[in-house]
Motif scaffolding. Structure first.
Motif, PDB file in Angstrom:
ATOM      1  N   LEU A   1       0.810  -1.209   0.000  1.00  0.00           N
ATOM      2  CA  LEU A   1       0.000   0.000   0.000  1.00  0.00           C
ATOM      3  C   LEU A   1       0.846   1.264   0.000  1.00  0.00           C
ATOM      4  O   LEU A   1       0.493   2.262  -0.650  1.00  0.00           O
ATOM      5  N   TYR A   2       1.932   1.227   0.731  1.00  0.00           N
ATOM      6  CA  TYR A   2       2.756   2.422   0.886  1.00  0.00           C
ATOM      7  C   TYR A   2       4.172   2.159   0.366  1.00  0.00           C
ATOM      8  O   TYR A   2       4.472   2.398  -0.795  1.00  0.00           O
TER       9      TYR A   2
ATOM     10  N   ALA B   1       6.966   1.705   5.554  1.00  0.00           N
ATOM     11  CA  ALA B   1       5.649   1.718   6.192  1.00  0.00           C
ATOM     12  C   ALA B   1       5.331   0.349   6.780  1.00  0.00           C
ATOM     13  O   ALA B   1       4.824   0.245   7.908  1.00  0.00           O
ATOM     14  N   GLY B   2       5.619  -0.709   6.025  1.00  0.00           N
ATOM     15  CA  GLY B   2       5.391  -2.051   6.538  1.00  0.00           C
ATOM     16  C   GLY B   2       6.234  -2.348   7.757  1.00  0.00           C
ATOM     17  O   GLY B   2       5.778  -2.987   8.712  1.00  0.00           O
ATOM     18  N   LEU B   3       7.470  -1.866   7.738  1.00  0.00           N
ATOM     19  CA  LEU B   3       8.379  -2.097   8.856  1.00  0.00           C
ATOM     20  C   LEU B   3       7.902  -1.366  10.116  1.00  0.00           C
ATOM     21  O   LEU B   3       7.902  -1.926  11.217  1.00  0.00           O
ATOM     22  N   ILE B   4       7.495  -0.109   9.944  1.00  0.00           N
ATOM     23  CA  ILE B   4       7.001   0.665  11.091  1.00  0.00           C
ATOM     24  C   ILE B   4       5.721   0.036  11.645  1.00  0.00           C
ATOM     25  O   ILE B   4       5.556  -0.114  12.865  1.00  0.00           O
ATOM     26  N   ALA B   5       4.815  -0.337  10.742  1.00  0.00           N
ATOM     27  CA  ALA B   5       3.553  -0.937  11.182  1.00  0.00           C
ATOM     28  C   ALA B   5       3.798  -2.241  11.941  1.00  0.00           C
ATOM     29  O   ALA B   5       3.200  -2.478  13.003  1.00  0.00           O
TER      30      ALA B   5
ATOM     31  N   THR C   1      -0.852   7.640  -1.495  1.00  0.00           N
ATOM     32  CA  THR C   1      -1.083   7.668  -0.049  1.00  0.00           C
ATOM     33  C   THR C   1      -2.552   7.851   0.259  1.00  0.00           C
ATOM     34  O   THR C   1      -3.095   7.230   1.189  1.00  0.00           O
ATOM     35  N   PHE C   2      -3.224   8.699  -0.526  1.00  0.00           N
ATOM     36  CA  PHE C   2      -4.654   8.919  -0.319  1.00  0.00           C
ATOM     37  C   PHE C   2      -5.442   7.624  -0.513  1.00  0.00           C
ATOM     38  O   PHE C   2      -6.277   7.262   0.326  1.00  0.00           O
ATOM     39  N   ARG C   3      -5.182   6.929  -1.605  1.00  0.00           N
ATOM     40  CA  ARG C   3      -5.927   5.699  -1.873  1.00  0.00           C
ATOM     41  C   ARG C   3      -5.644   4.641  -0.802  1.00  0.00           C
ATOM     42  O   ARG C   3      -6.562   3.949  -0.348  1.00  0.00           O
ATOM     43  N   ALA C   4      -4.388   4.521  -0.437  1.00  0.00           N
ATOM     44  CA  ALA C   4      -4.046   3.547   0.598  1.00  0.00           C
ATOM     45  C   ALA C   4      -4.733   3.895   1.917  1.00  0.00           C
ATOM     46  O   ALA C   4      -5.293   3.020   2.594  1.00  0.00           O
ATOM     47  N   GLY C   5      -4.679   5.168   2.280  1.00  0.00           N
ATOM     48  CA  GLY C   5      -5.312   5.591   3.520  1.00  0.00           C
ATOM     49  C   GLY C   5      -6.810   5.380   3.506  1.00  0.00           C
ATOM     50  O   GLY C   5      -7.400   4.930   4.501  1.00  0.00           O
TER      51      GLY C   5
END
Length: 520
Positions: A106-107, A111-115, A301-305
């Motif tokens: 998605l990002y 982003a995956g690592l932080i999540a 980012t908008f679509r993912a969010g």
């Protein structure tokens, strides 16, 4: 080794490290948490579900898939709790892997690592993934559905329709609070279809033509999987032995509190704060607003969010409108989309423009995350792994997990020990509803569980077969005395074990020896 392979290893190394940390946190001293009464329900049902001697809809209670998962780790009562909780920790690895994958898709990788890092130490997830509960199963399946919904949006063919249908059926079998998740594939298609301002009607027609057939296939698959449960349940609905597809005790009616979704949210929010902090919830709201606002400068980012926020609201929505109990466990699956929203916003802000600002933003983000982890998350995790009774819980969280009303505390263990010390072993043994499912983990011989609302409904007929001169044993907690209401039944108290945190004799564990006699 090529440059691409080295880069891939460097990216995956921290992911694997975080997954190992996640697994350690979920498994370290796995029995330190007192058994919760629902774990007794789940583990006992898991012990029989694979025997396939009855339609599983009779014992579903809205959590059927959990029983099949825990049944893979089924052992005797003395080790069942540890085996089942370890099984949940194994499942947490699937959830963690899906979080990283979704963050990257998605990002971006960061982003995956932080999540994943946030999820590894998120108290909301840590607390429940160390227990044999249905909500972590639902959370992981929702993440897999989100992943495959993205694939479906790109390629809406028959194979993906069948795949989505199977996953949606499994998610609703895992937890009926996932009842709105079937909307997510369609939402993903709407978000990731490249719409244009001109010719909107032809675009809509093309959208329906592309996505309607596989969505119909998905719906058919869901119905096909549910049919062996739903059809017999319908015909048995008015019988003496109806199916238990839904735990009606937890479903709100118009006459019950809380009276509205807003009131339910107001009651539940303080419970959530105890395992997240208000600061993290504010950061989550800000991250969601930031990603929605990014439509002006970053469409990805908008679509993912928008996609992840939709997922979040689908889970929250059914809980708000349908749940009767204001309890923390119902919102546990929100932790997965929650950390993805936070990770996506953090990774986007870390690449803010102009580049000069990154020297300010990146250290600030690191400090904020580290401050939350050091001041709250890590101390919570340490306490949860050492002595969960010391967690700073109040209200419903305290009542459910620390007070003794719904957990196997020292009183339950002492009572079970006293029964185990009786020679010959106390048979037959009966126990009131809540207590029965907690003593299951500690008594050498299983107790027969009495009716939830009227213990004598089961006990009196069962004792009719007790021969004169022989004794039976009864363990009770949480009920007004009822043995003296049976004519001709003699009862001798052989133990009373205090619930020290409750300090209400009604909830002490009482042990009785009973027999038929004319002179008691």
């Amino acid at each position: 080794m090529s440059t691409t392979q080295r880069l891939r290893i460097r990216q995956l190394a921290p992911v694997i490290g975080l997954l190992l940390v996640l697994f350690f946190i979920r498994t370290h001293d796995i029995l330190v948490q007192n058994p919760y009464v629902d774990e007794g329900f789940h583990i006992k049902r898991a012990g029989i579900v694979w025997t396939l001697d009855q339609n599983p809809g009779r014992i579903s209670h809205g959590k059927l898939l959990l029983y099949y998962w825990l049944g893979l780790f089924e052992t005797g009562p003395e080790t069942a709790l540890a085996a089942s909780r370890l099984g949940m920790a194994v499942y947490a690895l699937i959830t963690g892997s899906a979080i990283y994958l979704l963050g990257r898709l998605l990002y971006k990788h960061s982003a995956g690592l932080i999540a994943l890092g946030l999820y590894t130490i998120l108290p909301l997830s840590v607390f429940y993934e160390r227990m044999a509960m249905a909500d972590p199963i639902a959370a992981g399946l929702a993440a897999i559905i989100a992943w495959r919904s993205l694939a479906f949006a790109r390629r809406p063919d028959t194979r993906h329709g069948i795949e989505i249908g199977v996953l949606l059926a499994l998610a609703t079998l895992a937890k009926l609070t996932m009842g709105f998740m079937p909307l997510l594939p369609g939402i993903a298609a709407l978000i990731y279809t490249p719409w244009h301002r001109d010719g909107l009607v032809p675009q809509i027609e093309d959208f329906v033509k592309r996505y309607a057939p596989p969505l119909v296939i998905a719906a058919f698959v869901v119905g096909l999987i549910w049919a062996p449960l739903a059809i017999p349940a319908y015909f048995a609905r008015n019988s003496d032995d109806p199916f238990l597809l839904v735990d009606s005790f937890n479903v709100r009616t118009s006459a019950q509190e809380p009276a509205s979704p807003l009131e339910y949210f107001d009651e539940t929010l303080p419970l959530i704060e105890q395992v997240t902090t208000r600061a993290l919830l504010i950061a989550l709201a800000a991250a969601a607003v930031y990603q929605l606002a990014s439509v002006a400068w970053n469409r990805r980012t908008f679509r993912a969010g928008l996609f992840v926020l939709s997922w979040f609201m689908l889970i929250l929505g059914l809980t708000l409108v349908g749940a009767r109990l204001s309890t923390l466990r119902y919102v546990m699956p929100l932790g997965v989309p929650g950390v993805l929203i936070l990770g996506g916003a953090a990774s986007s802000l870390a690449d803010i423009r102009p580049p000069a600002l990154r020297w300010i933003v990146r250290p600030a983000l690191a400090v904020i995350i580290a401050a939350w982890a050091i001041q709250f998350a890590l101390p919570f995790v340490r306490t949860d792994l050492r002595n969960p009774d010391d967690l700073d819980f109040s209200s419903t969280n305290w009542t459910e997990y620390q007070s003794g009303y719904l957990i196997a505390d020292d009183a339950v263990r002492d009572a079970a020990g006293a029964l185990n010390a009786i020679e010959p072993h106390p048979k037959p043994l009966y126990a009131t509803w809540w207590l029965c499912h907690l003593m299951y983990f500690y008594t050498d011989d299983p107790a027969t569980c009495l009716d939830y609302s009227q213990p004598l409904k089961d006990l009196e007929p069962a004792l009719q077969s007790l021969p004169p001169g022989e004794s039976a044993y009864v363990a009770s907690a949480g009920y007004q005395p009822f043995l003296d209401r049976v004519p001709g039944l003699c009862a001798e108290q052989i133990g009373q074990y205090d619930r020290v945190k409750i300090r209400n004799p009604l909830w002490d564990v009482w042990l009785w020896r009973v027999w038929w006699g004319s002179d008691c």
